[in-house]
Design an enzyme around this catalytic site. Sequence first.
Site, PDB file in Angstrom:
ATOM      1  N   ARG A 299      50.379  40.260  43.956  1.00  0.00           N
ATOM      2  CA  ARG A 299      49.359  40.307  45.005  1.00  0.00           C
ATOM      3  C   ARG A 299      48.949  38.881  45.365  1.00  0.00           C
ATOM      4  NH1 ARG A 299      43.017  42.277  44.897  1.00  0.00           N
ATOM      5  NH2 ARG A 299      42.750  42.192  47.170  1.00  0.00           N
ATOM      6  N   HIS A 300      48.593  38.667  46.619  1.00  0.00           N
ATOM      7  CA  HIS A 300      48.144  37.342  47.051  1.00  0.00           C
ATOM      8  C   HIS A 300      46.962  36.853  46.198  1.00  0.00           C
ATOM      9  CE1 HIS A 300      44.602  39.163  48.881  1.00  0.00           C
ATOM     10  NE2 HIS A 300      45.412  40.066  49.433  1.00  0.00           N
ATOM     11  N   GLY A 301      46.729  35.558  46.233  1.00  0.00           N
ATOM     12  CA  GLY A 301      45.646  34.972  45.458  1.00  0.00           C
ATOM     13  C   GLY A 301      44.278  35.221  46.072  1.00  0.00           C
TER      14      GLY A 301
ATOM     15  N   ALA B  57      45.627  38.098  42.787  1.00  0.00           N
ATOM     16  CA  ALA B  57      46.753  37.508  42.040  1.00  0.00           C
ATOM     17  C   ALA B  57      47.351  38.463  41.003  1.00  0.00           C
ATOM     18  CB  ALA B  57      46.353  36.191  41.373  1.00  0.00           C
TER      19      ALA B  57
END
Length: 481
Positions: free
Chosen positions: A91-93, A402
């Site tokens: 997952r994106h930060g 994240a």
Amino acid sequence: MMRGWWLRVSRAGAGAGAGAGAGAGAAGSRVPLLLLWLCIRSCGSSAGRSAWAEHYGTKSRYEGVSRGELHASDWLAPANCSSLQVSALIRHGTRYPTRKNVPCMVAIHQLIRQQGDPGSSLVRALAGWHMWYHEQMDGNLHQLGVSDMVKLATRLAARFPALFAAQSYREKRVKFLTSSKHRCVNSTKSFIQGLESYLGLRDQPGGQWEVNDRLLRFFDHCQKFINLVENNDTALHQVDIFKNGPEMERVMSNMAKKLGISPVSITTDMVEATFYLCTYEFILKGIVSPWCDLLDKEDVEVLEYLGDLKQYWKRSYGYNINGLSSCNLFQDIFQYLDQAIEENERSQPISHTAVLRFGHAETLLPVLTLMGYFKDEYPLLANNFEEQRNRKFRSGWISPFAANLILVLYQCNEAQSLGEKYKLQLFLNEKPLLFPHSGNLVANYDEVKNCYQHLIEALNFSNVCEFATREDLMSLDRDEL
């Protein structure tokens, strides 16, 4: 050190007070009150409220939900085995609030400034607080999110040096795929930056990545999900019932009492916005803000459950299509693992020693659902909040900023048969994840494939996601698990 902290807060407070309205007293009196409030809170009850971080749902900080240090021993390879491939879904930060969150944040702040009790120090502190969130932030990656990705890249490269070797990277055997959303693309760039720095490749051309929304935003391409869930006003009826239920009524009443405002002036959206403000101030700034004082621990647990209800019914076990819509991505993971095994059996170099996919909480939760993880005995409903206090499905523990699901494929040298030659390990947020079919930390690759054969071989995205008919809509309730 305290003096330096005080100066920083004073400057921030001075800017904050300048824009405050007249509803809670003169601006000149707000700044000292806000500073005094912050000073008292820094030495007082903030420690207890910082513990609320475990209830922040999918907006949780990665470090806050890892539940202890990440130990190198967690990553020990099976005996006499060497790693062949790392396959990850990340997952994106950490990001800023999305565009849709900001208007309700502004609305509750304006309500407090216009109608809040001017005799309340908390109201004056909130009125003097500077609303620095704006719609242009729209979920952009925060600098903390950059750091999340750089650190994750460094840890993975250190744990699997053979798979993330400089030579493999130069030969483009480390593959990157990402959602088209800017926070995912920038997370990919940040991961690459961290990897190149760790490998000492600062003068090399930047790494390349592939944007693939059909894989990483499959929910936008699954017509059945769109019709049955995304665009269906009744799909989240359990969420709507809970919003109007006794637990949320108590939260709104408690908040209204603290502000000296009539409860009828406060909406559930404003309550959620207050929770978001408390959350974002903590995750982005590391402070326990006055917004958190509008909520008690019980309130936070209720709001966490509200968030989990949304994720459960829209992205997880609420409807079969939620998990099934991720079948293409799930199959893609195993196609790369299969390819690595086939190449190894032919004594060929492994084409991709690492495959790293960057997406969203909405990407990760359906995959884990498809795999059978974090399923409670009973579904999450509007009327079983108390019974679900010890639930497995806690979206913040599963998919904080994240978050990562990592599959590690091994070749084992002393295997008695081909079926035992290749083994698999799973890690969620860098912690070992037991295989649901066996309860073991390590499994034979063929065994795992057999367990998920119906998902890997039998499912077809086109058939799973074909246009939902009127009969599908009528039978929506029968899809509930």
